[in-house]
Scaffold this motif. Structure first.
Motif, PDB file in Angstrom:
ATOM      1  N   GLY A  90       0.811  -1.211   0.000  1.00 17.12           N
ATOM      2  CA  GLY A  90       0.000   0.000   0.000  1.00 17.12           C
ATOM      3  C   GLY A  90       0.835   1.249   0.000  1.00 17.12           C
ATOM      4  N   ASP A  91       0.220   2.367  -0.419  1.00 20.23           N
ATOM      5  CA  ASP A  91       0.874   3.657  -0.348  1.00 20.23           C
ATOM      6  C   ASP A  91      -0.166   4.695   0.049  1.00 20.23           C
ATOM      7  N   THR A  92       0.291   5.942   0.228  1.00 20.57           N
ATOM      8  CA  THR A  92      -0.586   7.000   0.736  1.00 20.57           C
ATOM      9  C   THR A  92      -1.556   7.501  -0.319  1.00 20.57           C
ATOM     10  N   GLU A  93      -1.372   7.130  -1.583  1.00 19.40           N
ATOM     11  CA  GLU A  93      -2.220   7.639  -2.663  1.00 19.40           C
ATOM     12  C   GLU A  93      -3.416   6.732  -2.940  1.00 19.40           C
ATOM     13  N   THR A  94      -3.418   5.533  -2.397  1.00 16.14           N
ATOM     14  CA  THR A  94      -4.495   4.576  -2.654  1.00 16.14           C
ATOM     15  C   THR A  94      -5.220   4.263  -1.353  1.00 16.14           C
ATOM     16  N   PRO A  95      -6.489   3.856  -1.437  1.00 11.66           N
ATOM     17  CA  PRO A  95      -7.246   3.504  -0.216  1.00 11.66           C
ATOM     18  C   PRO A  95      -6.610   2.304   0.496  1.00 11.66           C
ATOM     19  N   THR A  97      -6.231  -1.208   1.753  1.00 13.54           N
ATOM     20  CA  THR A  97      -6.711  -2.479   1.217  1.00 13.54           C
ATOM     21  C   THR A  97      -7.075  -3.433   2.343  1.00 13.54           C
ATOM     22  N   ASP A 121       0.568   8.610   7.653  1.00 12.59           N
ATOM     23  CA  ASP A 121       1.110   9.089   6.385  1.00 12.59           C
ATOM     24  C   ASP A 121       2.118  10.211   6.618  1.00 12.59           C
ATOM     25  N   ARG A 127      -3.520   6.615   9.001  1.00 11.86           N
ATOM     26  CA  ARG A 127      -4.219   5.953   7.893  1.00 11.86           C
ATOM     27  C   ARG A 127      -4.877   4.648   8.350  1.00 11.86           C
ATOM     28  N   GLN A 201       6.464   6.840   2.516  1.00 10.96           N
ATOM     29  CA  GLN A 201       5.023   6.651   2.611  1.00 10.96           C
ATOM     30  C   GLN A 201       4.534   6.736   4.056  1.00 10.96           C
ATOM     31  N   SER A 434      -9.606 -10.382 -10.566  1.00 10.05           N
ATOM     32  CA  SER A 434      -8.746  -9.545  -9.689  1.00 10.05           C
ATOM     33  C   SER A 434      -8.429 -10.260  -8.382  1.00 10.05           C
TER      34      SER A 434
END
Length: 636
Positions: A90-95, A97, A121, A127, A201, A434
């Motif tokens: 994960g990163d700070t730009e995506t919701p 998971t 973050d 987050r 991140q 997916s």
């Protein structure tokens, strides 16, 4: 003159005056002996009687230090591990998971002492936060209850750290909404930055609940009172429970008492000092110091996290040995005084005192000889104990080294099992492409991590088996070094110079020795591995040279590289077991130790190291001297 008992023992003043010079020769040594010997023996009795107490306190401190070190090193490794996992998923730009949530919940449940596990973050916003309190299940905090922690010291300090950096906070009481939480909850925060593709991140923060750790230290030894103090001189766990956490609870603490304790512990990282409260032993503990030494952490920030372990004999502990020794010495001193007077009286009336004096001197010499013999026996026993202690430390080191990869493998397998159950459920409800791709990607990562952990364990066990090899099965035979060395390692016969590292073999013909080929090949292979792993910077060219020369009754083998060399600190410990500067990349620290053991104990030779070699500006040279005929049986 009629010699009554009184005149024989206590001469008259006139007799003493007439024989004053002769008496002085014998009286003065007695006076000096009693005047100096009794105080010295008195002091020695005190020292000898208190040495067991000091050893007991130091052993308790050592156990407590090991408990703190193992616990907090494991905590630091967990923070580093979780930061690495988060960077993958994960990163700070995506919701957030579901996989990240599941990882955090699984991680929080792995230890009953993990109070909170959080991801913040780069702006200090939480987050993801998982609370784990009261022994229940980990709870994911709702998004609307997440907070901003940008003003907290642990965020500011951790955010400035590089990759594989680690932060330890001071051990204090947990504060909620600006108020100390009741009941009191001793808490230590450890944090590590998260990087993904070189971009920061945020940070990972673990709140460690230290209640069980403090209780364990408190119950460590009932004969010793063990206390914990922070580097500012305040008690975390002190003699008076009401004074614990005084700086947070606003409890007045006498400045004189704090100053006295701080003066006592200011002489070094460990030692002894005395106060009106008794004799103390202490040892300083810096969280995460072991991780810096092993290279697992590249930079540490723990500005106020230092702790002092202090030990004092428990109240009511009576040293009967000291009392008994003083009583015996007092009786002996009194007897000696009477004997001195008796000898003086006898000397005034006859020459028999000379014979008595000679006899006493002979008895004293006999006692000294017996004491010296006992001392020699004790020294031999101590040497044997040290050898057994070294074996114990080596076994403990192997167990400690295997604990980390096995723990990582267990954690990843636990997560993989949960992923499999979730995948089965999704198959039953309707599988999407997916979901399948995510499951395959996660499984690949998990398998790689488990495979790496198993390979590290297998390599460690194999190297430890080499240290403990049974030398009785070795075979000694004649070999020609010109033919033997190229075959000692497959790489020496077919050298691959594609990485920019060259190899030169200078081995003259007809250099024959009688030795053990297997161990000698192991020495050359280990030295080659050591140079390739440690000597050269990635992508830079270099050269490895093996020179062989014949001496009068020896053969000289010089293994040289022109790499970066070894610093003065590391070269002193280069042959010690489990010493490694590349532990983060899989090194175990046994390679050169095995080389030293084989050369000195099996091959009957010697090995030395120069860095840089004589006449060079950089590089390292190992100098091995082997007898032309190795001993038939290695020394033990």
């Amino acid at each position: 003159m009629i010699h009554t008992p009184a005149t024989r023992i206590f001469p008259s003043l006139w007799a003493a005056y007439r024989h004053r010079r002769r008496l002085a020769v014998f009286v003065i040594p007695w006076v000096v002996g009693l005047g100096l010997g009794v105080p010295l023996l008195w002091h020695q009795i005190v020292v000898n009687a208190r040495e067991p107490q000091i050893r007991n306190r130091e052993e308790t401190l050592s156990q407590a230090y090991d408990i703190l070190s193992r616990t907090l090193d494991r905590l630091g490794r967990d923070a580093l591990f979780l930061a690495d996992l988060q960077s993958r998923f994960g990163d700070t730009e995506t919701p957030i998971t579901p996989l990240s949530v599941e990882i955090f919940q699984s991680f929080a449940s792995s230890s009953p002492d993990y109070d909170q596990v959080r991801w913040l973050d780069t702006s200090g916003n939480e987050r993801l936060r998982v609370n784990h309190r009261g022994g229940g299940e980990p709870i994911v905090v709702a998004e609307d209850q997440l907070q901003n922690k940008v003003d907290r010291p642990y965020f500011r300090d951790t955010a400035a750290l590089p990759l594989h950096g680690l932060y330890f906070s001071t051990l204090d009481l947990n504060v909620e909404n600006g108020v100390v939480e009741v009941p009191h909850l001793p808490t230590l925060r450890v944090a590590s930055p998260v990087f993904r593709n070189g971009i920061k991140q945020g940070i990972i923060v673990i709140n460690y609940r230290a209640t069980r750790l403090l209780e364990r230290l408190k119950r460590l030894d009932t004969s010793v009172d063990l206390y914990l103090m922070n580097q500012a001189g305040y008690w975390i766990q002190g003699p008076n429970p009401e004074a614990n956490w005084a700086w947070q609870l606003g409890i007045p603490t006498p400045d004189a008492a704090r100053a006295e304790l701080l003066r006592g512990v200011s002489t070094g990282n460990k030692g002894l000092f005395h106060t009106v409260g008794g004799d103390w032993s202490y040892r300083r503990f810096d969280p995460g110091a072991g991780l810096l030494i092993t290279g697992e952490v590249v930079e540490m920030r723990a500005p106020d996290a230092g702790l002092y372990l202090l030990a004092r004999d428990a109240a009511g502990a009576i040293n009967s040995q000291e009392t008994r020794g003083k009583l015996i010495l007092g009786m002996v001193a009194a007897i000696l005084a009477v004997v001195a007077l008796a000898v003086t009286g006898r000397l005034a009336n006859s020459m028999e005192a000379e014979a008595e004096w000679a006899r006493q001197m002979e008895d004293t010499n006999q006692t000294l000889r017996e004491t010296n013999e006992k001392l020699s026996v004790t020294q031999r026993e101590l040497a044997r104990a040290e050898r057994l202690s070294s074996l114990g430390l080596m076994v403990a080191g192997v167990a400690h080294e295997m604990n980390t990869p096995l723990g990582s493998a267990a954690l990843v397998l636990s997560k993989a099992a949960k992923d499999l159950r979730l995948f089965k459920e999704r198959i039953a409800t309707g599988l999407r492409r997916s979901d399948l791709d995510l499951y395959i990607a996660d499984s690949d990562v998990s398998l790689d991590m488990v495979r790496d952990a198993i390979h590290r364990c297998a390599a460690l066990v194999q190297r430890f088996k080499q240290v403990a090899v049974d030398r009785a099965t070795l075979e000694r035979r004649d070999i020609d070094l010109a033919l033997f060395i190229p075959d000692a390692d497959p790489r020496l016969r077919r050298w691959d110079a594609s990485a920019g590292i060259g190899l030169t073999l200078n081995v003259p013909q007809d250099v024959a020795i009688t030795t053990y080929p297997g161990p000698l090949a192991q020495v050359l292979s280990n030295l080659l591995n050591n140079s390739l792993l440690h000597a050269f910077d990635a992508g830079k060219p270099g050269m490895i040279t093996i020179n062989v020369r014949k001496l009068a009754d020896q053969v000289l083998i010089e293994f040289t590289d022109d790499g970066r060399g070894i610093n003065d600190t590391d070269i002193q410990k280069i042959f010690e077991p489990f010493f490694s500067t590349a532990r983060h990349s899989g090194g175990t620290g046994l390679g050169l130790h095995i080389v030293h053991q084989i050369v000195t104990e099996v091959l009957g030779g010697s090995i030395a190291v120069e860095s840089p070699p004589d006449g060079e500006v950089r590089g390292t040279r190992f100098i091995i001297r082997l007898p032309k005929s190795a001993p038939a049986q290695a020394e033990t």
